[in-house]
Design an enzyme around this catalytic site. Structure first.
Site, short mmCIF file in Angstrom:
data_model
loop_
_atom_site.label_atom_id
_atom_site.label_comp_id
_atom_site.label_asym_id
_atom_site.label_seq_id
_atom_site.Cartn_x
_atom_site.Cartn_y
_atom_site.Cartn_z
N GLU A 183 -7.80 -5.25 5.54
CA GLU A 183 -7.71 -4.97 4.10
C GLU A 183 -6.58 -5.77 3.45
O GLU A 183 -6.70 -6.18 2.30
CB GLU A 183 -7.50 -3.47 3.88
CG GLU A 183 -8.77 -2.68 4.18
CD GLU A 183 -8.53 -1.18 4.30
OE1 GLU A 183 -8.01 -0.77 5.35
OE2 GLU A 183 -8.88 -0.45 3.37
N ASP A 235 -5.92 12.48 16.18
CA ASP A 235 -5.96 11.15 16.80
C ASP A 235 -6.98 11.16 17.93
O ASP A 235 -6.92 12.01 18.83
CB ASP A 235 -4.57 10.79 17.32
CG ASP A 235 -4.51 9.33 17.71
OD1 ASP A 235 -5.38 8.87 18.49
OD2 ASP A 235 -3.60 8.63 17.23
N ASN A 247 0.87 -1.17 0.00
CA ASN A 247 0.00 0.00 0.00
C ASN A 247 0.91 1.23 0.00
O ASN A 247 1.44 1.62 1.03
CB ASN A 247 -0.89 -0.04 1.25
CG ASN A 247 -1.87 1.12 1.31
OD1 ASN A 247 -1.84 2.02 0.46
ND2 ASN A 247 -2.72 1.11 2.31
N HIS A 293 -12.67 2.95 0.26
CA HIS A 293 -12.61 1.97 1.37
C HIS A 293 -13.41 0.71 1.00
O HIS A 293 -13.87 -0.01 1.88
CB HIS A 293 -13.20 2.52 2.68
CG HIS A 293 -12.40 3.59 3.34
ND1 HIS A 293 -12.98 4.59 4.09
CD2 HIS A 293 -11.06 3.83 3.37
CE1 HIS A 293 -12.04 5.39 4.56
NE2 HIS A 293 -10.87 4.95 4.12
N LEU A 345 -14.44 3.71 10.52
CA LEU A 345 -14.00 4.94 11.16
C LEU A 345 -12.51 4.82 11.50
O LEU A 345 -12.13 4.28 12.55
CB LEU A 345 -14.81 5.20 12.44
CG LEU A 345 -16.34 5.13 12.29
CD1 LEU A 345 -17.02 5.36 13.64
CD2 LEU A 345 -16.83 6.15 11.26
N GLY A 378 -13.42 3.01 15.08
CA GLY A 378 -14.58 2.12 15.24
C GLY A 378 -14.29 0.92 16.11
O GLY A 378 -15.13 0.47 16.88
N ARG A 420 -2.72 -2.14 -3.32
CA ARG A 420 -3.92 -1.33 -3.11
C ARG A 420 -3.84 -0.14 -4.06
O ARG A 420 -2.86 0.61 -4.03
CB ARG A 420 -3.97 -0.84 -1.66
CG ARG A 420 -5.14 0.09 -1.44
CD ARG A 420 -5.23 0.53 0.00
NE ARG A 420 -6.41 1.33 0.19
CZ ARG A 420 -6.42 2.51 0.81
NH1 ARG A 420 -5.32 3.02 1.30
NH2 ARG A 420 -7.54 3.18 0.95
N ASN A 470 -11.88 0.76 18.43
CA ASN A 470 -11.29 1.06 19.74
C ASN A 470 -11.99 2.13 20.57
O ASN A 470 -11.86 2.11 21.80
CB ASN A 470 -9.83 1.53 19.54
CG ASN A 470 -8.96 0.43 18.98
OD1 ASN A 470 -8.77 -0.61 19.62
ND2 ASN A 470 -8.45 0.63 17.78
N GLY A 496 -9.61 1.91 13.01
CA GLY A 496 -8.99 2.34 14.26
C GLY A 496 -9.93 2.94 15.29
O GLY A 496 -9.95 2.52 16.45
N ARG A 525 -9.59 15.40 7.02
CA ARG A 525 -10.45 15.82 5.90
C ARG A 525 -11.79 16.33 6.44
O ARG A 525 -12.34 15.79 7.39
CB ARG A 525 -10.72 14.64 4.96
CG ARG A 525 -9.51 14.18 4.21
CD ARG A 525 -9.88 13.12 3.18
NE ARG A 525 -8.76 12.24 2.96
CZ ARG A 525 -8.84 10.90 2.96
NH1 ARG A 525 -10.00 10.30 3.14
NH2 ARG A 525 -7.78 10.18 2.77
P1 AMP Z 1 -6.85 3.65 10.94
O1 AMP Z 1 -6.84 4.70 9.89
O2 AMP Z 1 -7.92 2.63 10.77
O3 AMP Z 1 -5.50 3.05 11.18
O4 AMP Z 1 -7.24 4.40 12.31
C1 AMP Z 1 -6.34 5.30 12.90
C2 AMP Z 1 -7.05 6.09 13.97
O5 AMP Z 1 -7.68 5.21 14.92
C3 AMP Z 1 -6.11 6.94 14.82
O6 AMP Z 1 -5.85 8.17 14.23
C4 AMP Z 1 -6.91 7.10 16.10
O7 AMP Z 1 -7.72 8.24 15.97
C5 AMP Z 1 -7.79 5.89 16.16
N1 AMP Z 1 -7.42 4.97 17.24
C6 AMP Z 1 -6.49 4.00 17.23
N2 AMP Z 1 -6.42 3.38 18.43
C7 AMP Z 1 -7.33 3.98 19.23
C8 AMP Z 1 -7.75 3.81 20.59
N3 AMP Z 1 -7.23 2.86 21.36
N4 AMP Z 1 -8.73 4.62 21.05
C9 AMP Z 1 -9.28 5.57 20.25
N5 AMP Z 1 -8.93 5.77 18.98
C10 AMP Z 1 -7.98 5.00 18.47
#
Ligand code: AMP
Length: 404
Positions: free
Chosen positions: A389, A287, A15, A185, A214, A337, A96, A339, A335, A246
Protein backbone atom coordinates in the site's frame (compact mmCIF):
# COMPACT_ATOMS: atom_id res chain seq x y z
CA UNK A 1 15.80 -2.31 2.03
CA UNK A 2 18.93 -0.47 0.97
CA UNK A 3 20.60 2.67 2.28
CA UNK A 4 20.09 5.83 0.31
CA UNK A 5 22.37 8.83 0.23
CA UNK A 6 19.66 10.97 -1.33
CA UNK A 7 15.94 11.00 -0.80
CA UNK A 8 15.33 13.37 -3.71
CA UNK A 9 12.12 12.52 -5.54
CA UNK A 10 10.96 10.17 -2.80
CA UNK A 11 7.53 10.26 -1.16
CA UNK A 12 7.05 10.14 2.60
CA UNK A 13 4.00 7.93 3.13
CA UNK A 14 2.17 8.42 6.42
CA UNK A 15 -0.56 6.22 7.87
CA UNK A 16 -1.77 7.79 11.09
CA UNK A 17 -3.92 5.75 13.46
CA UNK A 18 -5.46 6.93 16.71
CA UNK A 19 -2.30 6.13 18.70
CA UNK A 20 0.13 5.12 16.00
CA UNK A 21 1.95 6.52 13.00
CA UNK A 22 3.33 4.21 10.32
CA UNK A 23 5.70 5.75 7.82
CA UNK A 24 7.85 4.88 4.88
CA UNK A 25 10.13 6.91 2.65
CA UNK A 26 9.90 5.32 -0.77
CA UNK A 27 10.82 6.32 -4.28
CA UNK A 28 7.75 5.88 -6.50
CA UNK A 29 9.76 4.85 -9.57
CA UNK A 30 12.78 2.95 -8.31
CA UNK A 31 10.66 1.49 -5.46
CA UNK A 32 13.68 2.02 -3.21
CA UNK A 33 12.69 2.22 0.45
CA UNK A 34 15.14 4.56 2.23
CA UNK A 35 13.59 4.22 5.66
CA UNK A 36 10.46 3.05 7.41
CA UNK A 37 9.07 2.74 10.86
CA UNK A 38 6.20 2.98 13.28
CA UNK A 39 5.52 5.15 16.31
CA UNK A 40 3.26 3.38 18.78
CA UNK A 41 1.26 4.23 21.89
CA UNK A 42 1.32 7.94 20.99
CA UNK A 43 -0.22 9.85 23.88
CA UNK A 44 0.97 7.30 26.47
CA UNK A 45 3.98 7.76 28.72
CA UNK A 46 5.68 4.68 27.21
CA UNK A 47 5.32 5.59 23.53
CA UNK A 48 8.06 4.23 21.30
CA UNK A 49 9.28 4.39 17.74
CA UNK A 50 10.83 1.59 15.70
CA UNK A 51 12.86 3.07 12.86
CA UNK A 52 14.78 1.22 10.14
CA UNK A 53 17.18 3.09 7.90
CA UNK A 54 20.20 1.89 5.99
CA UNK A 55 19.55 -1.67 7.13
CA UNK A 56 19.76 -0.67 10.81
CA UNK A 57 16.76 -0.89 13.16
CA UNK A 58 16.55 1.32 16.23
CA UNK A 59 13.83 1.16 18.86
CA UNK A 60 13.56 4.26 21.03
CA UNK A 61 11.15 4.89 23.86
CA UNK A 62 10.19 8.46 24.55
CA UNK A 63 7.04 10.24 25.65
CA UNK A 64 5.26 11.44 22.49
CA UNK A 65 2.21 13.35 23.69
CA UNK A 66 0.71 13.72 20.21
CA UNK A 67 1.26 13.06 16.50
CA UNK A 68 3.14 16.33 16.08
CA UNK A 69 5.70 15.05 18.59
CA UNK A 70 5.81 11.71 16.77
CA UNK A 71 6.50 13.34 13.38
CA UNK A 72 9.16 15.55 15.01
CA UNK A 73 10.82 12.52 16.63
CA UNK A 74 10.64 10.61 13.34
CA UNK A 75 12.31 13.52 11.51
CA UNK A 76 15.11 13.51 14.11
CA UNK A 77 15.73 9.80 13.49
CA UNK A 78 15.82 10.40 9.73
CA UNK A 79 18.36 13.19 10.32
CA UNK A 80 20.54 10.93 12.49
CA UNK A 81 20.58 8.52 9.55
CA UNK A 82 21.66 11.30 7.20
CA UNK A 83 18.33 12.40 5.68
CA UNK A 84 17.07 15.91 6.39
CA UNK A 85 13.45 15.48 5.32
CA UNK A 86 12.78 19.22 5.04
CA UNK A 87 15.70 19.70 2.62
CA UNK A 88 15.69 16.32 0.87
CA UNK A 89 13.65 17.38 -2.17
CA UNK A 90 10.68 15.12 -1.38
CA UNK A 91 8.07 14.93 -4.12
CA UNK A 92 5.18 14.66 -1.68
CA UNK A 93 3.91 13.49 1.65
CA UNK A 94 1.26 10.87 0.84
CA UNK A 95 -1.37 10.28 3.51
CA UNK A 96 -3.58 7.24 3.79
CA UNK A 97 -7.08 8.50 4.54
CA UNK A 98 -9.67 5.86 5.33
CA UNK A 99 -12.96 7.45 4.29
CA UNK A 100 -13.51 9.67 1.26
CA UNK A 101 -17.31 9.62 1.65
CA UNK A 102 -19.28 10.83 -1.36
CA UNK A 103 -16.70 13.55 -2.04
CA UNK A 104 -13.31 12.03 -2.79
CA UNK A 105 -12.89 9.41 -5.54
CA UNK A 106 -9.31 10.23 -6.52
CA UNK A 107 -6.05 10.99 -4.75
CA UNK A 108 -6.36 14.64 -3.83
CA UNK A 109 -3.86 17.43 -3.15
CA UNK A 110 -4.46 18.58 0.41
CA UNK A 111 -5.62 22.16 0.97
CA UNK A 112 -7.44 23.83 3.85
CA UNK A 113 -10.75 23.06 2.07
CA UNK A 114 -9.83 19.40 1.62
CA UNK A 115 -8.98 19.18 5.32
CA UNK A 116 -12.33 20.57 6.36
CA UNK A 117 -14.15 18.19 4.00
CA UNK A 118 -12.24 15.16 5.39
CA UNK A 119 -13.21 16.46 8.82
CA UNK A 120 -16.88 16.72 7.80
CA UNK A 121 -16.80 13.13 6.53
CA UNK A 122 -15.40 11.98 9.89
CA UNK A 123 -18.90 11.12 11.08
CA UNK A 124 -18.74 8.18 8.64
CA UNK A 125 -15.40 6.96 10.04
CA UNK A 126 -15.08 8.27 13.58
CA UNK A 127 -12.35 5.78 14.48
CA UNK A 128 -10.18 6.60 11.47
CA UNK A 129 -10.56 9.96 9.73
CA UNK A 130 -9.83 12.14 12.80
CA UNK A 131 -6.58 10.22 13.35
CA UNK A 132 -5.67 10.58 9.67
CA UNK A 133 -6.28 14.32 9.94
CA UNK A 134 -4.00 14.68 12.93
CA UNK A 135 -1.21 13.11 10.85
CA UNK A 136 -1.96 15.48 7.98
CA UNK A 137 -1.85 18.55 10.22
CA UNK A 138 1.42 17.43 11.83
CA UNK A 139 3.14 16.85 8.49
CA UNK A 140 1.89 20.15 7.07
CA UNK A 141 3.26 21.98 10.08
CA UNK A 142 6.68 20.33 10.07
CA UNK A 143 7.17 19.95 6.30
CA UNK A 144 5.31 23.03 5.00
CA UNK A 145 7.21 23.17 1.69
CA UNK A 146 6.31 19.63 0.64
CA UNK A 147 2.98 19.10 -1.17
CA UNK A 148 0.70 16.72 0.70
CA UNK A 149 -1.73 14.34 -0.96
CA UNK A 150 -4.59 12.29 0.50
CA UNK A 151 -5.10 8.78 -0.89
CA UNK A 152 -8.48 7.37 0.09
CA UNK A 153 -9.15 3.76 1.06
CA UNK A 154 -12.64 4.00 -0.39
CA UNK A 155 -11.74 5.53 -3.78
CA UNK A 156 -11.23 2.33 -5.77
CA UNK A 157 -14.77 1.18 -4.95
CA UNK A 158 -16.42 4.44 -5.94
CA UNK A 159 -17.85 2.90 -9.11
CA UNK A 160 -19.46 -0.15 -7.47
CA UNK A 161 -22.69 -0.97 -9.28
CA UNK A 162 -25.70 0.52 -7.50
CA UNK A 163 -27.06 -2.95 -6.75
CA UNK A 164 -23.88 -3.78 -4.80
CA UNK A 165 -23.54 -0.37 -3.15
CA UNK A 166 -27.12 0.02 -1.92
CA UNK A 167 -28.51 -1.09 1.44
CA UNK A 168 -32.16 -2.05 1.35
CA UNK A 169 -33.29 0.59 3.82
CA UNK A 170 -35.52 3.63 3.51
CA UNK A 171 -34.10 5.78 0.67
CA UNK A 172 -34.77 9.08 2.40
CA UNK A 173 -32.86 8.05 5.52
CA UNK A 174 -30.03 6.54 3.48
CA UNK A 175 -29.58 9.61 1.29
CA UNK A 176 -29.78 12.05 4.17
CA UNK A 177 -27.09 10.22 6.13
CA UNK A 178 -24.85 9.11 3.23
CA UNK A 179 -25.58 5.46 4.03
CA UNK A 180 -24.28 3.22 1.24
CA UNK A 181 -21.58 0.63 0.77
CA UNK A 182 -18.24 2.39 0.21
CA UNK A 183 -15.72 -0.45 0.55
CA UNK A 184 -12.23 -0.14 2.07
CA UNK A 185 -8.68 -1.45 1.54
CA UNK A 186 -9.16 -0.04 -1.98
CA UNK A 187 -5.52 0.90 -2.44
CA UNK A 188 -4.55 -2.71 -1.74
CA UNK A 189 -7.26 -4.32 -3.88
CA UNK A 190 -6.33 -2.07 -6.81
CA UNK A 191 -2.57 -2.61 -6.45
CA UNK A 192 -2.84 -6.37 -5.99
CA UNK A 193 -5.27 -6.84 -8.89
CA UNK A 194 -2.93 -4.87 -11.17
CA UNK A 195 0.08 -6.90 -10.00
CA UNK A 196 -1.83 -10.15 -10.51
CA UNK A 197 -2.49 -9.17 -14.13
CA UNK A 198 1.20 -8.33 -14.60
CA UNK A 199 2.21 -11.67 -13.04
CA UNK A 200 -0.15 -13.55 -15.35
CA UNK A 201 1.05 -11.56 -18.36
CA UNK A 202 -2.55 -10.64 -19.14
CA UNK A 203 -4.36 -7.43 -19.80
CA UNK A 204 -6.15 -6.25 -16.65
CA UNK A 205 -9.18 -5.37 -18.78
CA UNK A 206 -9.49 -8.99 -19.95
CA UNK A 207 -9.56 -10.81 -16.63
CA UNK A 208 -11.99 -11.38 -13.79
CA UNK A 209 -10.48 -11.65 -10.35
CA UNK A 210 -11.28 -12.25 -6.72
CA UNK A 211 -8.84 -10.57 -4.33
CA UNK A 212 -8.72 -11.75 -0.72
CA UNK A 213 -7.01 -9.14 1.46
CA UNK A 214 -6.59 -11.05 4.70
CA UNK A 215 -4.73 -9.04 7.31
CA UNK A 216 -5.76 -7.96 10.77
CA UNK A 217 -8.55 -6.20 8.88
CA UNK A 218 -9.88 -8.38 6.07
CA UNK A 219 -11.90 -7.85 2.91
CA UNK A 220 -12.60 -9.56 -0.39
CA UNK A 221 -13.41 -8.01 -3.73
CA UNK A 222 -14.77 -9.15 -7.08
CA UNK A 223 -13.07 -7.28 -9.93
CA UNK A 224 -14.22 -7.55 -13.53
CA UNK A 225 -11.75 -6.21 -16.08
CA UNK A 226 -10.10 -3.96 -13.50
CA UNK A 227 -13.42 -2.55 -12.19
CA UNK A 228 -14.64 -3.70 -8.77
CA UNK A 229 -18.20 -5.02 -8.89
CA UNK A 230 -18.50 -6.00 -5.23
CA UNK A 231 -16.57 -5.95 -1.97
CA UNK A 232 -17.21 -7.20 1.53
CA UNK A 233 -16.71 -4.02 3.56
CA UNK A 234 -19.59 -1.59 3.51
CA UNK A 235 -20.40 1.81 4.94
CA UNK A 236 -17.70 1.09 7.52
CA UNK A 237 -14.86 -1.47 7.66
CA UNK A 238 -16.99 -3.57 10.03
CA UNK A 239 -18.97 -5.47 7.40
CA UNK A 240 -17.99 -8.71 5.70
CA UNK A 241 -15.31 -11.20 6.63
CA UNK A 242 -14.36 -12.27 10.14
CA UNK A 243 -11.33 -10.14 11.10
CA UNK A 244 -8.73 -9.98 13.85
CA UNK A 245 -10.92 -8.00 16.25
CA UNK A 246 -13.95 -7.05 14.09
CA UNK A 247 -17.03 -9.21 13.81
CA UNK A 248 -17.67 -8.78 10.10
CA UNK A 249 -21.30 -9.53 9.12
CA UNK A 250 -23.79 -9.89 11.94
CA UNK A 251 -27.55 -9.65 12.06
CA UNK A 252 -28.23 -5.92 12.74
CA UNK A 253 -30.86 -7.13 15.17
CA UNK A 254 -27.99 -8.12 17.48
CA UNK A 255 -27.11 -4.44 17.88
CA UNK A 256 -30.69 -3.67 18.93
CA UNK A 257 -30.70 -6.61 21.30
CA UNK A 258 -27.40 -5.57 22.89
CA UNK A 259 -28.84 -2.14 23.49
CA UNK A 260 -32.36 -3.07 24.61
CA UNK A 261 -31.71 -6.25 26.52
CA UNK A 262 -28.01 -6.19 27.46
CA UNK A 263 -28.18 -2.40 28.07
CA UNK A 264 -24.92 -1.72 26.30
CA UNK A 265 -24.46 1.87 25.12
CA UNK A 266 -23.72 2.72 21.49
CA UNK A 267 -20.06 3.30 22.38
CA UNK A 268 -19.85 -0.03 24.20
CA UNK A 269 -21.34 -1.84 21.22
CA UNK A 270 -18.93 -0.01 18.94
CA UNK A 271 -15.99 -1.21 21.03
CA UNK A 272 -17.42 -4.74 21.29
CA UNK A 273 -17.84 -5.13 17.53
CA UNK A 274 -14.65 -3.36 16.45
CA UNK A 275 -12.15 -4.33 19.15
CA UNK A 276 -13.43 -7.38 21.04
CA UNK A 277 -14.99 -9.50 18.32
CA UNK A 278 -13.75 -11.44 15.31
CA UNK A 279 -11.02 -13.98 16.05
CA UNK A 280 -10.22 -12.26 19.34
CA UNK A 281 -13.81 -12.46 20.50
CA UNK A 282 -14.01 -16.12 19.55
CA UNK A 283 -10.76 -17.38 21.06
CA UNK A 284 -8.93 -14.54 22.77
CA UNK A 285 -6.29 -14.24 20.03
CA UNK A 286 -6.31 -12.07 16.93
CA UNK A 287 -2.97 -13.22 15.52
CA UNK A 288 -3.17 -16.23 13.25
CA UNK A 289 0.21 -17.52 14.41
CA UNK A 290 -1.09 -17.79 17.98
CA UNK A 291 -4.34 -19.36 16.77
CA UNK A 292 -2.47 -21.99 14.76
CA UNK A 293 -0.29 -22.81 17.79
CA UNK A 294 -3.35 -23.14 20.03
CA UNK A 295 -5.11 -25.34 17.48
CA UNK A 296 -2.09 -27.63 17.44
CA UNK A 297 -2.56 -28.18 21.20
CA UNK A 298 -6.21 -29.13 20.66
CA UNK A 299 -7.68 -25.82 21.87
CA UNK A 300 -11.40 -25.96 20.99
CA UNK A 301 -12.05 -22.21 20.94
CA UNK A 302 -9.13 -21.59 18.55
CA UNK A 303 -10.49 -24.34 16.28
CA UNK A 304 -13.94 -22.79 16.33
CA UNK A 305 -12.54 -19.32 15.54
CA UNK A 306 -10.63 -20.79 12.61
CA UNK A 307 -13.66 -22.66 11.30
CA UNK A 308 -15.91 -19.58 11.49
CA UNK A 309 -13.23 -17.54 9.70
CA UNK A 310 -12.91 -20.07 6.86
CA UNK A 311 -16.69 -20.53 6.60
CA UNK A 312 -17.26 -16.80 6.06
CA UNK A 313 -14.43 -16.62 3.54
CA UNK A 314 -15.85 -19.47 1.49
CA UNK A 315 -19.31 -17.96 1.58
CA UNK A 316 -18.05 -14.79 -0.11
CA UNK A 317 -15.85 -16.74 -2.47
CA UNK A 318 -18.89 -18.61 -3.71
CA UNK A 319 -20.92 -15.42 -4.01
CA UNK A 320 -18.23 -13.66 -6.01
CA UNK A 321 -17.75 -16.61 -8.35
CA UNK A 322 -21.42 -16.38 -9.23
CA UNK A 323 -21.36 -12.59 -9.52
CA UNK A 324 -18.36 -12.66 -11.85
CA UNK A 325 -19.63 -15.62 -13.88
CA UNK A 326 -16.12 -16.43 -15.07
CA UNK A 327 -13.14 -16.19 -12.73
CA UNK A 328 -9.57 -16.14 -14.05
CA UNK A 329 -7.65 -15.55 -10.83
CA UNK A 330 -8.09 -15.74 -7.08
CA UNK A 331 -5.37 -13.84 -5.22
CA UNK A 332 -4.40 -13.94 -1.55
CA UNK A 333 -2.68 -10.95 0.02
CA UNK A 334 -1.85 -9.18 3.36
CA UNK A 335 -0.43 -10.75 6.53
CA UNK A 336 -2.66 -13.82 6.74
CA UNK A 337 -3.16 -14.24 2.98
CA UNK A 338 0.56 -14.05 2.27
CA UNK A 339 1.69 -16.27 5.14
CA UNK A 340 -0.98 -18.64 6.44
CA UNK A 341 -0.58 -21.77 4.30
CA UNK A 342 -3.50 -23.60 5.94
CA UNK A 343 -5.93 -20.70 5.44
CA UNK A 344 -5.24 -20.73 1.70
CA UNK A 345 -5.57 -24.51 1.53
CA UNK A 346 -8.78 -24.65 3.59
CA UNK A 347 -10.42 -21.67 1.88
CA UNK A 348 -10.16 -23.45 -1.47
CA UNK A 349 -10.40 -27.11 -0.41
CA UNK A 350 -12.70 -29.39 -2.40
CA UNK A 351 -13.43 -26.90 -5.18
CA UNK A 352 -11.96 -28.99 -8.01
CA UNK A 353 -15.36 -29.17 -9.72
CA UNK A 354 -15.23 -25.37 -9.98
CA UNK A 355 -11.81 -25.48 -11.63
CA UNK A 356 -9.79 -24.67 -8.51
CA UNK A 357 -6.89 -26.96 -7.64
CA UNK A 358 -4.17 -25.88 -5.22
CA UNK A 359 -0.70 -27.43 -5.57
CA UNK A 360 0.23 -28.31 -1.94
CA UNK A 361 3.98 -27.97 -2.55
CA UNK A 362 3.63 -24.58 -4.22
CA UNK A 363 1.33 -23.47 -1.41
CA UNK A 364 4.04 -24.29 1.16
CA UNK A 365 6.63 -22.02 -0.45
CA UNK A 366 7.36 -18.92 1.61
CA UNK A 367 8.46 -15.96 -0.46
CA UNK A 368 8.18 -12.21 -0.66
CA UNK A 369 7.36 -12.14 -4.36
CA UNK A 370 4.20 -12.86 -6.37
CA UNK A 371 3.70 -16.55 -7.03
CA UNK A 372 1.22 -19.10 -8.33
CA UNK A 373 0.01 -21.73 -5.87
CA UNK A 374 -2.50 -23.48 -8.13
CA UNK A 375 -1.66 -26.63 -10.05
CA UNK A 376 -0.98 -26.29 -13.76
CA UNK A 377 -4.30 -28.03 -14.56
CA UNK A 378 -6.31 -25.61 -12.37
CA UNK A 379 -8.71 -23.64 -14.60
CA UNK A 380 -8.57 -20.71 -12.20
CA UNK A 381 -5.10 -19.39 -11.35
CA UNK A 382 -4.60 -19.04 -7.61
CA UNK A 383 -1.92 -16.53 -6.66
CA UNK A 384 -0.21 -15.02 -3.66
CA UNK A 385 0.67 -11.38 -4.36
CA UNK A 386 2.23 -9.32 -1.57
CA UNK A 387 0.41 -6.05 -1.12
CA UNK A 388 2.34 -2.80 -0.98
CA UNK A 389 0.00 0.00 0.00
CA UNK A 390 2.89 2.37 0.72
CA UNK A 391 4.26 2.07 -2.81
CA UNK A 392 0.78 2.49 -4.27
CA UNK A 393 0.18 5.61 -2.16
CA UNK A 394 3.61 6.99 -3.15
CA UNK A 395 2.90 6.46 -6.85
CA UNK A 396 -0.56 7.99 -6.67
CA UNK A 397 0.75 10.97 -4.66
CA UNK A 398 3.58 11.59 -7.12
CA UNK A 399 1.11 11.43 -10.01
CA UNK A 400 -1.11 14.05 -8.37
CA UNK A 401 1.84 16.40 -7.80
CA UNK A 402 3.08 15.89 -11.38
CA UNK A 403 -0.37 16.65 -12.74
CA UNK A 404 -1.04 19.76 -10.67
P1 AMP B 1 -1.61 -7.14 8.26
O1 AMP B 1 -2.79 -6.46 8.85
O2 AMP B 1 -1.68 -7.32 6.78
O3 AMP B 1 -0.30 -6.57 8.72
O4 AMP B 1 -1.65 -8.66 8.83
C1 AMP B 1 -1.39 -8.90 10.19
C2 AMP B 1 -1.80 -10.32 10.52
O5 AMP B 1 -1.15 -11.26 9.64
C3 AMP B 1 -1.35 -10.75 11.91
O6 AMP B 1 -2.27 -10.37 12.88
C4 AMP B 1 -1.31 -12.26 11.75
O7 AMP B 1 -2.58 -12.78 12.07
C5 AMP B 1 -1.03 -12.50 10.31
N1 AMP B 1 0.30 -13.06 10.06
C6 AMP B 1 1.47 -12.40 9.93
N2 AMP B 1 2.48 -13.27 9.73
C7 AMP B 1 1.95 -14.50 9.75
C8 AMP B 1 2.48 -15.84 9.61
N3 AMP B 1 3.77 -16.05 9.38
N4 AMP B 1 1.60 -16.86 9.67
C9 AMP B 1 0.28 -16.64 9.88
N5 AMP B 1 -0.26 -15.43 10.01
C10 AMP B 1 0.55 -14.38 9.95
Amino acid sequence: MSASSSAGGAVLVLNAGSSSLKYQLVHPETEEVSAEGIAERIGDHDSSITHTQGGKEVVETRAMPDHLAAVEFMMGLFAEGGIDLSAAGLTAVGHRVVHGGRTFFHPTRITAEVISEIDRISTLAPLHNPANLVGIEAARELLPEVPSVAVFDTAFFHGLPDSAATYAIDRGVADLHAIRRYGFHGTSHQYVSEQAAVFLGRDLADINQIVLHLGNGASASAIAGGQPIDTTMGMTPLEGLVMGTRSGDIDPGIVLHLNRVAHLSVDQIDTLLNKQSGLKGLCGENDFRAITEKMATGDASARKAYDVYIHRLRRYLGAYMIELGRVDAITFTAGVGENAVSVRADALAGLETYGIRIDPQRNEIRAKHARQISADDSTIDVLVVPTNEELAIARQSAAVVAGS
